[in-house]
Structure formats: C-alpha cells, structure tokens
Design an enzyme around this catalytic site. Sequence first.
Site, short mmCIF file in Angstrom:
data_model
loop_
_atom_site.label_atom_id
_atom_site.label_comp_id
_atom_site.label_asym_id
_atom_site.label_seq_id
_atom_site.Cartn_x
_atom_site.Cartn_y
_atom_site.Cartn_z
N SER A 11 61.86 29.50 46.70
CA SER A 11 62.34 31.41 47.89
C SER A 11 60.87 31.26 48.74
O SER A 11 60.85 31.44 49.67
CB SER A 11 62.29 32.23 47.17
OG SER A 11 61.69 32.34 45.89
N HIS A 14 61.62 34.90 38.76
CA HIS A 14 61.79 33.98 38.85
C HIS A 14 63.46 33.86 38.63
O HIS A 14 63.30 32.17 38.68
CB HIS A 14 60.65 32.69 38.42
CG HIS A 14 59.26 33.48 38.67
ND1 HIS A 14 59.28 33.53 40.00
CD2 HIS A 14 58.63 33.47 38.57
CE1 HIS A 14 57.80 33.76 40.20
NE2 HIS A 14 57.03 34.25 39.03
N ASN A 69 52.83 32.51 45.95
CA ASN A 69 53.79 33.22 47.68
C ASN A 69 51.76 33.15 48.27
O ASN A 69 51.42 33.71 49.23
CB ASN A 69 54.99 34.17 47.70
CG ASN A 69 53.64 35.96 47.13
OD1 ASN A 69 53.96 36.79 47.85
ND2 ASN A 69 54.71 35.50 45.31
N HIS A 100 52.80 37.76 38.81
CA HIS A 100 51.71 37.20 38.35
C HIS A 100 50.20 37.55 39.02
O HIS A 100 49.94 37.05 40.51
CB HIS A 100 52.31 35.62 39.03
CG HIS A 100 53.20 34.44 38.84
ND1 HIS A 100 53.69 33.20 39.21
CD2 HIS A 100 53.33 34.20 37.68
CE1 HIS A 100 54.15 32.70 38.48
NE2 HIS A 100 54.42 33.68 36.88
N CYS A 123 63.48 33.34 50.66
CA CYS A 123 63.89 34.86 50.71
C CYS A 123 63.31 35.33 52.14
O CYS A 123 62.37 35.49 52.71
CB CYS A 123 63.64 34.36 49.80
SG CYS A 123 61.89 35.83 49.62
N SER A 172 53.76 39.86 44.12
CA SER A 172 53.61 40.68 42.86
C SER A 172 52.01 41.79 43.54
O SER A 172 51.56 41.67 41.94
CB SER A 172 52.97 39.72 42.06
OG SER A 172 52.66 38.64 42.81
N GLU A 230 60.25 29.18 39.04
CA GLU A 230 61.51 29.32 39.68
C GLU A 230 61.81 27.45 39.84
O GLU A 230 63.08 27.26 39.51
CB GLU A 230 60.97 30.07 41.11
CG GLU A 230 62.59 29.84 41.71
CD GLU A 230 62.09 30.35 43.45
OE1 GLU A 230 61.34 31.75 43.28
OE2 GLU A 230 62.75 29.97 44.37
#
Length: 289
Positions: free
Chosen positions: A172, A84, A231, A41, A200, A273, A136
Amino acid sequence: MKVLRAKSAGFCWGVERAIEIARDYAHHGRHPVYTDGPLIHNRQMMDVLSKEGIREVGDYQSKADIAVASAAPGDHPVMVVRAHGVSPERRTYLKQIGMEFKDATCPDVGIIAGKIRLHAKKGYSTIIFGDKNHPEAIGLMGYTEGRGYCITSKAEIDALPPLVRVCMVSQSTMFMHEFAELSAYARTKFAEVLVFDTICQATKDRQTDVICLAQLGAQAVVVIGGHHSANTVKLASLARLQNLPTFHIETASELDPVEMNKYQVVGVTAGASTPEFLISEVCTALSAL
Ligand code: SF4
C-alpha cells in the site's frame, strides 16, 4: 521563516483506526492490551501508548512466537493485530494463544489481501510490488497459496520463473510512478497480467503533497517520522527526487537551526504514523527561526 505544512501530514485513517481500537480496549478496563509487533512505526507514539497500557509483543515481522506471562487474576488480555495485517497462518496462531483476538488490519490492506486470495484460488500467480521484509508484504504473501513473488525492480521480474496467469498488486505504501513502470514491464513478460493499483489513497495524497510543496516554493523539506517507517522513508526520498535538501527527523530536537536558517521557505510533511504533537512541535520550532 515561512513554513508550508502538507495538508496530508500525519496519521492516515488506517493507523488512526488501529490506535482507536487498541485505546478503546485499554480505556475500558481491558488489560493488558497486546499488539503483535509495533502497532505503528513511531517510537514516540509507542511510548505514549505503552503508558496507556498498550504493550508491543512479538516482533517487527510478526513471525516470532508470542511469549507473555500468564494472566493475573482480574486480567482480561486482548491481542490486537496492527494496521499492516498478518498472514492467514499468523491469524490462526494468534487466535489460539489463549486471549481475545481483535483484528485492526487497515481495510485498504484487507482489500489487497482479498484480491490476492480471490485470484490465487483461480490459479493465478501473484506478483507483489513491495519490500519482502516489510510486515505488510509478509502478511500478503500468505494469501498467494505458495505462488507469490515480492519484487522491487525489473531485474527481479526478469528472474521470476515463467508464469502464465499473473495477478499483480502493490504494497500500500509504494511509489505510484514505480508501480506504473513495473506493472507495464510485467505485462511485456507474461501472457496474462491483471494489474490492480493497490497503493492506498492516503499514500497517494502524501506523495502528491510532497510534489506540491516543491511547486509552492519550498526551498527545503522536513519529513517527520520513524526512521523504520516505510512510508516516511519514501516521502523523504520523493522530496530528494524534487532536488530539494531534505531532512528526515523523528523529533524537533534533531533540527539543526544553523542549517535550517539557510532557507526562507521550508515544507513540512510527516509519515502516516507520525502523531500530531510531533508535527506541531517541529512547525513551531521552524516558525520561531
Ligand atoms: S498507509 Fe494506507 S494502507 Fe497503510 S494503514 Fe494507512 S491507509 Fe491503511
């Protein structure tokens, strides 16, 4: 201006691995290299990858049928699944569209899928703490054997049907503190709740580092990354929770020098990302102020 760069800023290992897999095909004469939705992304990085022959097809949620031109003589198309991951149904579909299939799902997402599948087979219902529109979470729902629920709040837990045996996991990239709160709440609502903290380590490191930036004296925080990157958006909102003025930007061109000059110490972080060249560009521009 003093610039404090978060140690964890930038690509996580899952994203790096997916990019390497796609690049490896492209650089070894395989073409076209297709990805089912955006490989990562980040628009700027996708532009770089498209120049290397890596093309996004499909859609953001990996739901639409894939429409690509027939392979020309000499073409050896390959379909790469992004970090994902996808649902089992989508995997079956992608495997029968007439090109080589390569799964670049992040192993950390694979672990979440494995926990869901194992417990769904034993009869557990699944609660996923995650955004039901995120690819995801959509992929993970496919492992729940039709007994999956995506939630982000206590009100959504209250609205669930009566469940007896529950397996609870997280997408995650969610907030650690929210997962702890919601999983504790779910335990008060259902007879048996197995909780697996599946946020994660890369996400945890990035969240911890934002809090560290505040403790190290940052007066403002610049978060670099795609506006659609879950994220990155979360990092920006965590920085705001530290009561720091926060600027979520995609590139250095979005920095407002007048605004930034109000601060002597600025923290910089970036989503999982966000490529290094964008982070360096922003740090250089800030240091020059
Ligand atoms: S954010 Fe975590 S789960 Fe997602 S790709 Fe990166 S390491 Fe894997």
